[in-house]
Write a protein that holds these residues in place. Structure first.
Motif, PDB file in Angstrom:
ATOM      1  N   ASP A  14     -36.755  30.016 -24.039  1.00 34.17           N
ATOM      2  CA  ASP A  14     -36.950  29.375 -22.728  1.00 34.17           C
ATOM      3  C   ASP A  14     -35.825  29.730 -21.758  1.00 34.17           C
ATOM      4  O   ASP A  14     -36.038  29.779 -20.543  1.00 34.17           O
ATOM      5  CB  ASP A  14     -37.139  27.856 -22.862  1.00 34.17           C
ATOM      6  N   ASN A  40     -28.315  28.226 -29.273  1.00 33.30           N
ATOM      7  CA  ASN A  40     -29.518  28.537 -30.049  1.00 33.30           C
ATOM      8  C   ASN A  40     -29.216  29.490 -31.209  1.00 33.30           C
ATOM      9  O   ASN A  40     -29.867  29.448 -32.251  1.00 33.30           O
ATOM     10  CB  ASN A  40     -30.599  29.156 -29.156  1.00 33.30           C
ATOM     11  N   GLU A 164     -31.017  15.175 -27.615  1.00 26.85           N
ATOM     12  CA  GLU A 164     -31.624  16.487 -27.307  1.00 26.85           C
ATOM     13  C   GLU A 164     -30.620  17.578 -27.708  1.00 26.85           C
ATOM     14  O   GLU A 164     -29.410  17.377 -27.623  1.00 26.85           O
ATOM     15  CB  GLU A 164     -31.961  16.517 -25.803  1.00 26.85           C
ATOM     16  N   ASP A 238     -35.963  25.042 -20.297  1.00 21.22           N
ATOM     17  CA  ASP A 238     -34.961  25.592 -19.371  1.00 21.22           C
ATOM     18  C   ASP A 238     -35.535  26.018 -18.010  1.00 21.22           C
ATOM     19  O   ASP A 238     -34.848  25.836 -16.978  1.00 21.22           O
ATOM     20  CB  ASP A 238     -34.232  26.782 -20.027  1.00 21.22           C
TER      21      ASP A 238
HETATM   22  C1  BDR Z   1     -33.011  23.093 -25.274  1.00 21.36           C
HETATM   23  O1  BDR Z   1     -32.500  23.496 -26.546  1.00 21.36           O
HETATM   24  C2  BDR Z   1     -32.694  24.887 -26.728  1.00 21.36           C
HETATM   25  O2  BDR Z   1     -33.251  25.134 -27.970  1.00 21.36           O
HETATM   26  C3  BDR Z   1     -33.545  25.364 -25.602  1.00 21.36           C
HETATM   27  O3  BDR Z   1     -33.176  26.669 -25.198  1.00 21.36           O
HETATM   28  C4  BDR Z   1     -33.307  24.360 -24.505  1.00 21.36           C
HETATM   29  O4  BDR Z   1     -32.189  24.707 -23.736  1.00 21.36           O
HETATM   30  C5  BDR Z   1     -34.206  22.187 -25.497  1.00 21.36           C
HETATM   31  O5  BDR Z   1     -33.850  21.064 -26.241  1.00 21.36           O
END
Ligand code: BDR
Ligand code: CA
Length: 319
Positions: A14, A40, A164, A238
């Motif tokens: 993303d 990531n 998150e 994103d």
């Molecule tokens: C966010 O975590 C990452 O895995 C994605 O790129 C995004 O920035 C979503 O939770």
């Protein structure tokens, strides 16, 4: 005059789409630089991914490597969702570009100091680089117009029940940024889960030009994890933080005081909002809560088509 921005990211499927979305809108956004941070996947991998995405669309934008991991503790990666490379799926040609020599913090500092107008930061990853920047050089806060970030979620998390990923990876850094006094626009899970792309739309992308096809292939891989987790559609997290800069009218929002829990056993990395009628503090965050999904998808498709046309024109092909 386009708004000067710096994108801080960890591509990441993303993230890659967010970068492409920004590149498709030079009238509104001038990407002065891209910085990377461990998230990531490990730093070298996600930096290479950023460079590959830029190479794919011939965008020679300087990229600076930042922090390899969070302020405290070890890096937790998003390998389960983003794969071994951090951006599994399409096989992209090797990058034509290299990162700049400077590290992300000094690079951002230089860009912000040199800019005539205040710069907007667009963090799409753990907030380590941004926290380091404003802690080491607090005077730059005056030259940061605002921060449009992807992170957090008021209602729930995606790594734990309350946190998150981007905030969970470096809660201490996130707290520094949220409490910095810089205006923040937060694309958290409350909105990004509503910006979901569905299978038939991914199929549609794959019938189009090279950039759209590449994004379709990214989403094919990304959707494997989504299915495993029982998601309906694939949240384009994103890209929301970029889309808000280009078309804020697509979003609904609330102004709230939000900070980050760094200690709770169940709540470490949670973004906590004060929803009382008379909160102790003034709102510091514009929390995006809803999006016109159809209009958002149209924006994405049109933007990718723009890049498709540019690429074909550069290759001398008439579409
Ligand atoms: C966010 O975590 C990452 O895995 C994605 O790129 C995004 O920035 C979503 O939770
Ligand atoms: Ca990201």
């Amino acid at each position: 005059m386009p708004r000067p921005i710096i994108i801080d990211c960890d591509p990441g499927h993303d993230d890659a789409i967010a970068i492409l979305l920004a590149l498709a809108h030079p009238e509104e956004l001038e990407i002065r630089g891209i910085t990377t941070v461990g998230g990531n996947q490990i730093l070298d991998k996600i930096t290479d991914n950023a460079l590959k995405v830029l190479s794919f669309v011939n965008a020679d934008i300087p990229v600076a490597k930042g922090a390899a991991g969070p302020l405290f503790g070890k890096l937790v990666t998003g390998e389960e969702a983003h794969g071994e490379s951090g951006m599994d799926g399409p096989v992209l040609p090797a990058s034509k570009f290299k990162p700049v020599e400077q590290g992300a913090v000094e690079f951002m500092l230089g860009l912000i100091r040199a800019s005539e107008e205040p710069v907007t930061l667009v963090p799409l990853a753990p907030l380590t680089n941004i926290a380091l920047l404003i802690t080491a050089y607090p005077e730059v806060k005056n030259k940061i117009k605002e921060i449009s970030l992807m992170g957090g979620g008021l209602a729930y998390g995606n790594v734990t029940s309350t946190a998150e990923f981007n905030i969970f990876v470096d809660p201490e850094a996130a707290r520094i940024v949220y409490e910095s006094g810089i205006p923040i626009v937060m694309s958290g899970l409350d909105v990004t889960d509503k910006a979901a792309i569905f299978e038939e739309e991914i199929l549609e992308l794959k019938q189009k030009g090279p950039v759209s096809v590449m994004v379709g292939e990214l989403l094919d891989f990304y959707s494997i994890y989504g299915k495993k987790m029982g998601y309906v559609g694939n949240a384009l997290h994103d890209p929301c933080a970029v889309a808000w800069l280009v078309h804020p009218e697509l979003f609904q929002s609330e102004h709230l005081y939000v900070t980050v829990e760094t200690e709770g056993k169940l709540t470490r990395g949670m973004t906590v909002a004060d929803r009382r009628k008379k909160p102790d503090r003034q709102p510091n965050v514009q929390v995006l809560t809803g999006v016109d999904r159809e209009a958002f998808m149209k924006l994405l498709f049109d933007s990718l088509e723009r890049l498709d046309r540019k690429l074909s024109a550069a290759a001398g092909v008439n579409n």
